[in-house]
Design a protein around this motif. Sequence first.
Motif, mmCIF file in Angstrom:
data_model
loop_
_atom_site.group_PDB
_atom_site.id
_atom_site.type_symbol
_atom_site.label_atom_id
_atom_site.label_comp_id
_atom_site.label_asym_id
_atom_site.label_seq_id
_atom_site.Cartn_x
_atom_site.Cartn_y
_atom_site.Cartn_z
ATOM 1 N N LEU A 24 0.841 -1.205 0.000
ATOM 2 C CA LEU A 24 0.000 0.000 0.000
ATOM 3 C C LEU A 24 0.873 1.251 0.000
ATOM 4 N N PHE A 25 1.975 1.227 0.763
ATOM 5 C CA PHE A 25 2.870 2.383 0.798
ATOM 6 C C PHE A 25 3.418 2.671 -0.606
ATOM 7 N N PRO A 43 2.406 12.060 2.815
ATOM 8 C CA PRO A 43 3.000 11.292 3.913
ATOM 9 C C PRO A 43 2.136 10.082 4.273
ATOM 10 N N VAL A 44 2.754 8.918 4.381
ATOM 11 C CA VAL A 44 2.061 7.685 4.759
ATOM 12 C C VAL A 44 2.757 7.112 5.986
ATOM 13 N N ILE A 45 1.962 6.860 7.039
ATOM 14 C CA ILE A 45 2.473 6.284 8.285
ATOM 15 C C ILE A 45 1.833 4.915 8.443
ATOM 16 N N LEU A 46 2.644 3.899 8.642
ATOM 17 C CA LEU A 46 2.116 2.560 8.833
ATOM 18 C C LEU A 46 1.885 2.283 10.317
ATOM 19 N N LEU A 81 7.357 -2.927 7.550
ATOM 20 C CA LEU A 81 7.958 -1.714 8.093
ATOM 21 C C LEU A 81 9.355 -1.497 7.516
ATOM 22 N N VAL A 82 10.125 -2.587 7.418
ATOM 23 C CA VAL A 82 11.480 -2.455 6.876
ATOM 24 C C VAL A 82 11.431 -2.014 5.423
ATOM 25 N N LYS A 83 10.541 -2.654 4.650
ATOM 26 C CA LYS A 83 10.432 -2.318 3.243
ATOM 27 C C LYS A 83 9.947 -0.879 3.048
ATOM 28 N N ALA A 84 8.977 -0.439 3.905
ATOM 29 C CA ALA A 84 8.455 0.925 3.767
ATOM 30 C C ALA A 84 9.517 1.956 4.127
ATOM 31 N N ARG A 85 10.337 1.644 5.131
ATOM 32 C CA ARG A 85 11.398 2.593 5.505
ATOM 33 C C ARG A 85 12.427 2.702 4.370
ATOM 34 N N GLN A 86 12.668 1.592 3.696
ATOM 35 C CA GLN A 86 13.590 1.629 2.576
ATOM 36 C C GLN A 86 13.049 2.492 1.433
ATOM 37 N N MET A 87 11.692 2.609 1.376
ATOM 38 C CA MET A 87 11.069 3.425 0.338
ATOM 39 C C MET A 87 10.870 4.873 0.790
ATOM 40 N N GLY A 88 11.274 5.212 2.039
ATOM 41 C CA GLY A 88 11.205 6.597 2.473
ATOM 42 C C GLY A 88 10.226 6.900 3.585
#
Length: 571
Positions: free
Chosen positions: A502-503, A514-517, A529-536
């Motif tokens: 989704l991010f 801005p998208v917060i999981l 979470l790890v993958k989303a942080r890698q995407m910013g």
Amino acid sequence: MLVPHIPQILVFGATEAELQAVTRGLSEHCRLIHAATVADALTTLSERQIEGVCVLGQQISPTSFLLESRGLLQQIPDGLALLDVSSRVLWHNERLQDMVGRETPIDGQPFLSLFKNLEFLGPDYGPLHSALASGETARTLMRVGESSYLELAATPICDEAEEFPSHLLTTVRDVSRQTIERQKLDRIYRAGLELGDLQPQDVAEMSVDDRVELLKSKILYYTQDVLEFETAEIRLVDPQTKHLKPLLAVGMDPLAESRELFALPEGNGVTGFVAATGKSYLCEDTTLDPLYLPGAPGARSSLTVPLVMHDEVLGTFNVESPRPGAFTQADLQFLELFCREVAIALNTLNLLEAEKATTISEASQQLLRDVAGPADEILNDVAWLREHAQGRDDAATERLERVLTRTRQIRELIQHAGEQMCGELRHAPDRSRVPESLRAKRILVADADVEVRRSAHELLGRCGCIVETARNGGEALLMARTFRYDAVLADIRLPDMTGSELFRRFRDLHPQLPVILMTGFGYDSNHSLVKARQMGMKSAVYKPFRRDLLIQALEAALAPAVPPSPSPSEL
């Protein structure tokens, strides 16, 4: 030829043998008058010019006759009178003559007829008869005229040989000051009950101004009726600014009423000093007092008392008089007592207002929570219909736009009405701690759990955010394609996609959004979470929400990006 003066001597308490011995020794020098009983002795003293008293035996103490012979009874501040059984005055001291205000002799007069406009207040309403009938002292309170109160004690006098009293000894004491003060204390107590009689059901039906006016009218009435002060001013302290705001003023100069005063010990007159120190202040002469600032026209003395509740100064109560030294320490004490009741009434009013504000706020929030779910479902359905009708049926698209607009307006009107009703109250819920950066921000929340969606509405709604929700990733993307949002909160495990997926799709749709999981404290098997942080992704939040952490994450996400500092080679 001059006849030599023969002094008269009263002989009392003597037996026949003692009397004969005295007679043989004194008969050549004076005239002896024998009294067989106490009653006879008292009657003789009141009716004849006795120049000496000889007490023989143990039937009576010679001290009482010594007091009378030296005139000490005349110096007693109470009125004294000896009455016969018919309640007529046989003897009295000068104080009683002054108390009844008679210039003519009162000997032989009925005792009670000496007092004009006499009214018995109890506990005994026939003290003279009660004393004679019971053989014991009877006491009562009498009112003479409008404001004179006398305490009467009637004590029967009996001889040992007699069964019934032959005389009454009455004592009259002026207790006007004590009685008036006691009555004033009682009226202040009753005034306090009346001031505090602010029932919630009554207050709920009144506006803020109406409630204040009701309390002001009660305070003014008791100030004039009980304390008998015609000039008064009340100011309340603003806790934040220390500004002394006028609440009530009567008899004050208009310029004095409008004067800006603060709770500071210097430069703000007596009122500012009292508000700052919490101590009462008695100004004996306004022309000589450096603290005094002109208040009532022609005032020459003033009295200022703090309104204190739980060691907190709520305000000040000031009264003034055109006479120097018009106020006494008793006035100060009475005003302090009254001000305690006023402070309690003000505190009660504040509590009731705070309770009403809280009730209104909670009711509006509950209504918003109840409406939020159905409104979000309408928005989701209309967004789907609008997307599918786009370009095919302009009329249907236009109607769907109106439905969207009206649905959002309903929710905003409910929130606005609650804020407006609370805004009329002095004790509305404090929203000053809500970050300004979150006010009016539109937040999209995507989560399959209805309780999480409700919590998001409640927590973020209190921050002034406009919250809309979706049940899955598809609905969230649809809502984002249809409407504009400032930030998105999405669960990492939605029914139709992972959080990282989704991010990524939000990044493709709106790169700057801005998208917060969100996640619980379980295992993140998909490593969203790890993958989303890698995407910013800047931050994540955990459920159940902690308000402070949620606000902190949103503030960080909404903060404008700071451009990187140029390298030395770029300068």
